[in-house]
Motif scaffolding. Structure first.
Motif, short mmCIF file in Angstrom:
data_model
loop_
_atom_site.label_atom_id
_atom_site.label_comp_id
_atom_site.label_asym_id
_atom_site.label_seq_id
_atom_site.Cartn_x
_atom_site.Cartn_y
_atom_site.Cartn_z
N THR A 128 0.88 -1.16 -0.01
CA THR A 128 0.00 0.19 0.05
C THR A 128 0.93 1.05 -0.05
O THR A 128 2.04 1.35 0.24
CB THR A 128 -0.90 0.06 1.21
OG1 THR A 128 -0.09 0.20 2.32
CG2 THR A 128 -1.86 -1.22 1.54
N VAL A 129 0.18 2.29 -0.47
CA VAL A 129 1.04 3.54 -0.43
C VAL A 129 1.21 4.10 1.13
O VAL A 129 2.18 4.87 1.22
CB VAL A 129 0.39 4.79 -1.25
CG1 VAL A 129 -1.04 5.33 -0.41
CG2 VAL A 129 1.26 6.01 -1.50
N GLN A 130 0.31 3.79 2.06
CA GLN A 130 0.59 4.04 3.50
C GLN A 130 1.71 3.33 4.05
O GLN A 130 2.53 3.80 4.74
CB GLN A 130 -0.58 3.77 4.27
CG GLN A 130 -1.95 4.67 3.95
CD GLN A 130 -2.91 4.57 2.69
OE1 GLN A 130 -2.43 3.51 2.00
NE2 GLN A 130 -3.65 5.35 2.67
N ASP A 131 2.01 2.19 3.56
CA ASP A 131 3.15 1.40 3.98
C ASP A 131 4.42 1.91 3.54
O ASP A 131 5.39 2.09 4.09
CB ASP A 131 3.28 -0.10 3.42
CG ASP A 131 2.32 -0.98 4.24
OD1 ASP A 131 1.61 -0.52 5.13
OD2 ASP A 131 1.88 -2.16 3.42
N MET A 132 4.51 2.49 2.32
CA MET A 132 5.79 2.99 1.76
C MET A 132 5.83 4.56 2.42
O MET A 132 7.09 4.70 2.86
CB MET A 132 5.40 3.48 0.22
CG MET A 132 6.54 4.04 -0.41
SD MET A 132 6.38 4.20 -2.19
CE MET A 132 6.06 6.13 -2.06
N VAL A 133 4.82 5.25 2.68
CA VAL A 133 5.17 6.61 3.39
C VAL A 133 5.63 6.21 4.61
O VAL A 133 6.42 7.18 5.24
CB VAL A 133 3.89 7.32 3.38
CG1 VAL A 133 3.75 8.53 4.22
CG2 VAL A 133 3.40 7.75 1.76
N SER A 134 5.17 5.29 5.47
CA SER A 134 5.72 4.94 6.75
C SER A 134 6.96 4.58 6.85
O SER A 134 7.79 4.99 7.75
CB SER A 134 4.86 3.78 7.44
OG SER A 134 3.32 4.23 7.56
N ASP A 135 7.58 3.91 5.85
CA ASP A 135 9.00 3.73 5.85
C ASP A 135 9.68 4.84 5.44
O ASP A 135 10.88 4.95 5.94
CB ASP A 135 9.20 2.63 4.75
CG ASP A 135 9.27 1.25 5.20
OD1 ASP A 135 8.82 0.93 6.69
OD2 ASP A 135 9.58 0.14 4.83
N MET A 136 9.17 5.67 4.67
CA MET A 136 9.77 7.16 4.27
C MET A 136 10.10 7.80 5.34
O MET A 136 11.00 8.29 5.57
CB MET A 136 9.08 7.64 3.23
CG MET A 136 9.13 7.00 1.74
SD MET A 136 10.57 6.76 1.17
CE MET A 136 10.00 5.78 -0.34
N MET A 137 9.47 7.70 6.33
CA MET A 137 9.42 8.43 7.66
C MET A 137 10.79 8.01 8.64
O MET A 137 11.20 8.62 9.31
CB MET A 137 8.20 8.75 8.47
CG MET A 137 7.21 9.35 7.76
SD MET A 137 5.67 9.59 8.61
CE MET A 137 4.97 8.01 8.80
#
Length: 266
Positions: A128-137
């Protein structure tokens, strides 16, 4: 989703560049050139948030109906790229867009070191895009890993290994890459980094040869019991002699008794 967009914000380690580059068959210099051109050289802003660029034209295509109309009216979405200048800080736009549609908003921003567009979350290795953004942080290493996954997914690693900067820039930045001279900037950045000593990267140790399994132990051989001694056999001649002697003894004894009986009569 944490809408503060603040996480651990760990910086990239030197060893991460050759390690992640090795996944697609390139060295540290190619990764450095990529980072120089595609980012500001770091993945987090002064507040510890991932570096982003919110793209209103991408938000437009990820919406429909009333939500699209609402975003257009708020100046958060428009149909064509470049219709309006980008603000210095994209986060106010991102948060306002998220209030209309969170998933569409996250898909419409480019994230972190590699500036991977949220729409490309699957190519970057996420469900999911939410998973990606969480890792980006969390870590610049994860940001770079997402970019490497994207490069590999779209087979841009081939152009990167060949130093075909135009092919790489077209695949990564789109057909308008010439407008920002991405290919020329990549070539210049690579030339700069190729003159700088690389971070030592250990080669993989050769695997130890497989040792043959030891042969199974042979079971002890059964001990053959000793043969019982054969009974002694009396020679035939000796046996005949014994019989004759016995017969003579009987005759002598009988004869002696006859003589004794004769003298007793007379």
């Amino acid at each position: 989703m944490d809408l503060t967009f603040k996480g651990a914000a760990r910086r990239l380690d030197d060893i991460d560049l050759p390690r992640l580059g090795a996944l697609i068959g390139v060295g540290e210099d190619e990764i450095h050139a990529f980072l120089d051109v595609e980012t500001l050289g770091h993945g987090f802003d002064a507040q510890g948030r991932p570096i982003i660029l919110f793209e209103p034209h991408v938000f437009f295509r990820n919406l429909s109906g009333a939500k699209r109309a609402q975003a257009v009216a708020a100046g958060l979405a428009y149909q064509r790229w470049g219709e309006k200048p980008y603000p210095r800080d994209s986060y106010p736009r991102l948060k306002a867009a998220g209030a209309i549609d969170e998933t569409a908003a996250l898909k419409s921003a480019s994230w972190g070191l590699g500036q991977v567009l949220g729409e490309n979350f699957r190519a970057a290795g996420y469900e999911t895009v939410q998973d990606m953004v969480s890792d980006m942080m969390v870590d610049e290493e994860l940001q770079l890993a997402a970019a490497v996954n994207f490069i590999k997914f779209h087979k841009l690693d081939i152009a990167l290994r060949k130093h075909d900067w135009a092919a790489f820039a077209k695949g990564y930045n789109g057909a308008g890459f010439k407008k920002n001279a991405y290919d020329t900037r990549l070539a210049n950045a690579y030339a700069k980094w190729s003159r700088i000593k690389d971070t030592p990267w250990p080669t993989a140790a050769a695997p130890e040869p497989v040792k043959p399994a030891p042969a199974p132990a042979q079971p002890p051989k059964p001990v053959t019991p000793a043969a019982a001694p054969a009974p002694s056999r009396v020679p035939t001649a000796a046996k005949a002699g014994g019989i004759a002697a016995a017969c003579l003894l009987i005759i002598a004894t009988t004869w002696h008794r006859i003589i004794e009986l004769f003298w007793s009569i007379f």
